[in-house]
Write a protein that holds these residues in place. Structure first.
Motif, PDB file in Angstrom:
ATOM      1  N   LYS A 110       2.571   1.871  -3.411  1.00 57.88           N
ATOM      2  CA  LYS A 110       1.680   2.341  -4.469  1.00 57.88           C
ATOM      3  C   LYS A 110       1.164   3.755  -4.203  1.00 57.88           C
ATOM      4  O   LYS A 110       1.149   4.597  -5.113  1.00 57.88           O
ATOM      5  CB  LYS A 110       0.500   1.374  -4.620  1.00 57.88           C
ATOM      6  CG  LYS A 110      -0.460   1.772  -5.740  1.00 57.88           C
ATOM      7  CD  LYS A 110      -1.526   0.723  -5.967  1.00 57.88           C
ATOM      8  CE  LYS A 110      -2.446   1.100  -7.138  1.00 57.88           C
ATOM      9  NZ  LYS A 110      -3.478   0.074  -7.403  1.00 57.88           N
ATOM     10  N   TYR A 111       0.750   4.029  -2.971  1.00 57.67           N
ATOM     11  CA  TYR A 111       0.073   5.287  -2.674  1.00 57.67           C
ATOM     12  C   TYR A 111       0.952   6.321  -1.981  1.00 57.67           C
ATOM     13  O   TYR A 111       0.522   7.455  -1.780  1.00 57.67           O
ATOM     14  CB  TYR A 111      -1.164   5.017  -1.822  1.00 57.67           C
ATOM     15  CG  TYR A 111      -2.184   4.147  -2.506  1.00 57.67           C
ATOM     16  CD1 TYR A 111      -2.944   4.627  -3.572  1.00 57.67           C
ATOM     17  CD2 TYR A 111      -2.391   2.818  -2.118  1.00 57.67           C
ATOM     18  CE1 TYR A 111      -3.869   3.834  -4.223  1.00 57.67           C
ATOM     19  CE2 TYR A 111      -3.319   2.011  -2.761  1.00 57.67           C
ATOM     20  CZ  TYR A 111      -4.050   2.522  -3.808  1.00 57.67           C
ATOM     21  OH  TYR A 111      -4.978   1.721  -4.447  1.00 57.67           O
ATOM     22  N   TYR A 112       2.167   5.945  -1.624  1.00 58.86           N
ATOM     23  CA  TYR A 112       3.076   6.891  -0.967  1.00 58.86           C
ATOM     24  C   TYR A 112       4.361   7.081  -1.770  1.00 58.86           C
ATOM     25  O   TYR A 112       4.686   8.199  -2.178  1.00 58.86           O
ATOM     26  CB  TYR A 112       3.400   6.408   0.449  1.00 58.86           C
ATOM     27  CG  TYR A 112       4.454   7.235   1.159  1.00 58.86           C
ATOM     28  CD1 TYR A 112       4.185   8.528   1.592  1.00 58.86           C
ATOM     29  CD2 TYR A 112       5.730   6.710   1.392  1.00 58.86           C
ATOM     30  CE1 TYR A 112       5.152   9.284   2.248  1.00 58.86           C
ATOM     31  CE2 TYR A 112       6.698   7.451   2.039  1.00 58.86           C
ATOM     32  CZ  TYR A 112       6.409   8.733   2.468  1.00 58.86           C
ATOM     33  OH  TYR A 112       7.367   9.480   3.101  1.00 58.86           O
ATOM     34  N   SER A 128       5.178   6.034  -4.870  1.00 58.54           N
ATOM     35  CA  SER A 128       4.974   6.396  -6.273  1.00 58.54           C
ATOM     36  C   SER A 128       4.692   7.885  -6.473  1.00 58.54           C
ATOM     37  O   SER A 128       5.390   8.553  -7.246  1.00 58.54           O
ATOM     38  CB  SER A 128       3.846   5.546  -6.869  1.00 58.54           C
ATOM     39  OG  SER A 128       3.597   5.916  -8.206  1.00 58.54           O
ATOM     40  N   MET A 177       0.829  -1.209   0.000  1.00 56.47           N
ATOM     41  CA  MET A 177       0.000   0.000   0.000  1.00 56.47           C
ATOM     42  C   MET A 177       0.864   1.261   0.000  1.00 56.47           C
ATOM     43  O   MET A 177       0.599   2.217  -0.743  1.00 56.47           O
ATOM     44  CB  MET A 177      -0.924  -0.003   1.218  1.00 56.47           C
ATOM     45  CG  MET A 177      -1.925  -1.154   1.246  1.00 56.47           C
ATOM     46  SD  MET A 177      -3.296  -0.892   0.108  1.00 56.47           S
ATOM     47  CE  MET A 177      -4.185   0.408   0.960  1.00 56.47           C
ATOM     48  N   SER A 200       3.503   2.361  -8.833  1.00 52.43           N
ATOM     49  CA  SER A 200       2.097   2.680  -9.068  1.00 52.43           C
ATOM     50  C   SER A 200       1.345   1.524  -9.706  1.00 52.43           C
ATOM     51  O   SER A 200       0.129   1.372  -9.525  1.00 52.43           O
ATOM     52  CB  SER A 200       1.977   3.927  -9.953  1.00 52.43           C
ATOM     53  OG  SER A 200       2.499   3.673 -11.252  1.00 52.43           O
TER      54      SER A 200
END
Length: 313
Positions: A14-16, A18, A11, A75
């Motif tokens: 992907k969300y931090y 990237s 998580m 991502s």
């Protein structure tokens, strides 16, 4: 609970990682490219500090070129499939990490010597000496980071050449924790102490000069602010990364005896520190413009000329 904790790193990647890497590239690349081109085309006469700053900008620029690929992979929840790209990426990343602080040490030394020898009659203030010091610095940092190549190759072989992992997740014949601790001391702590020493020496020299010449109109406090700002930047950005990197490596040792979720939480904290450590490549261009008015004036003058040429008649 175990399922949730094992998903934390995915998580965060992907969300931090990237978006953070994408932002760092978007801001840092144009700034460092402008400085490199400005030094090449706008600065007719280089002083010693220009050489250190140019090497610093080149190091940052090369590193920033690796971020778009990382941002894309994270991502899309993919791992680097090319072993060569994996090794080069991690190698460039760590060379930049330790060359940046080393060039800042030489820059602080240069500012100290300039205050002590305003006529630039010290041999360390000569451009030729700065070029030699820069070459030695690149060699020293590459020697420091070279063992990482063996670690990465061994780890890739263990993963059947299919998984590219960060430094803190590597396994090999080299003692990873011992190597990481040694790299922390030689690549980070000692240069940071050097920055602090030169900051203290600049402050002491300014204090002595102001007592001797209380009415002088020339101020040399800018070098002190630059040295202190550089030391503070690396202290804030690098310390969490190095602490968590070593904790992360130690947590994976058999003697640690940690539960899976505890190890995952440590890895999550380590992931949070990684883009913060690389934020120096975005901040460094600020130092280039603080070093002197001549470079700013020459750069802005060339930019204005280019704008006038592109404007329709």
């Amino acid at each position: 609970m175990a399922h949730n904790c094992t998903q934390i790193d995915d998580m965060l990647e992907k969300y931090y990682l990237s978006p953070f890497y994408a932002i760092e590239f978007s801001i840092g690349f144009p700034g460092n490219l402008l400085v490199v081109l400005g030094y090449i085309f706008c600065l007719p006469q280089w002083q010693s500090y220009n050489i250190y700053l140019f090497n610093l900008a080149v190091s940052d620029l090369i590193f920033l070129c690796t971020l778009p690929r990382l941002a894309y992979l994270y991502s899309n929840e993919q791992s680097e499939t090319s072993p060569v790209a994996c090794v080069i990426n991690r190698y460039v990343l760590h060379v930049n990490l330790y060359s940046s602080i080393l060039f800042m040490v030489w820059l602080s030394m240069d500012r100290f010597l300039l205050i002590k020898h305003p006529s630039r009659n010290h041999y360390l203030l000569r451009p030729r000496t700065a070029m030699f010091m820069s070459g030695i610095s690149w060699l020293a940092v590459n020697v420091q980071v070279a063992p990482m190549i063996a670690l990465m190759v061994q780890d890739l072989q263990r993963e059947n050449w299919s998984r590219c992992q960060d430094f803190a997740s590597l396994k090999g014949d080299v003692n990873v924790l011992g190597y990481s601790m040694g790299l922390t001391v030689t690549g980070y702590i000692l240069p940071l102490l050097g920055l602090c020493v030169f900051s203290q020496q600049i402050a002491h020299l300014l204090y002595v000069q102001e007592r001797a010449l209380p009415r002088r109109t020339t101020s040399y406090k800018r070098p002190l602010r630059i040295a202190i700002s550089a030391a503070a930047m690396f202290l804030v950005l690098y310390t969490p990364y190095h602490v968590l990197r070593n904790v992360r490596i130690a947590s994976r040792q058999s003697w640690a005896g940690l539960q899976l979720c505890t190890m995952m939480y440590i890895e999550a904290l380590y992931i949070l520190t990684r883009p913060l450590a690389f934020l120096h490549s975005v901040i460094n261009p600020v130092f280039y413009f603080l070093m002197g008015d001549k470079f700013r004036e020459l750069l802005f003058s060339h930019v204005r000329k280019l704008v006038r040429k592109t404007e329709p008649a």
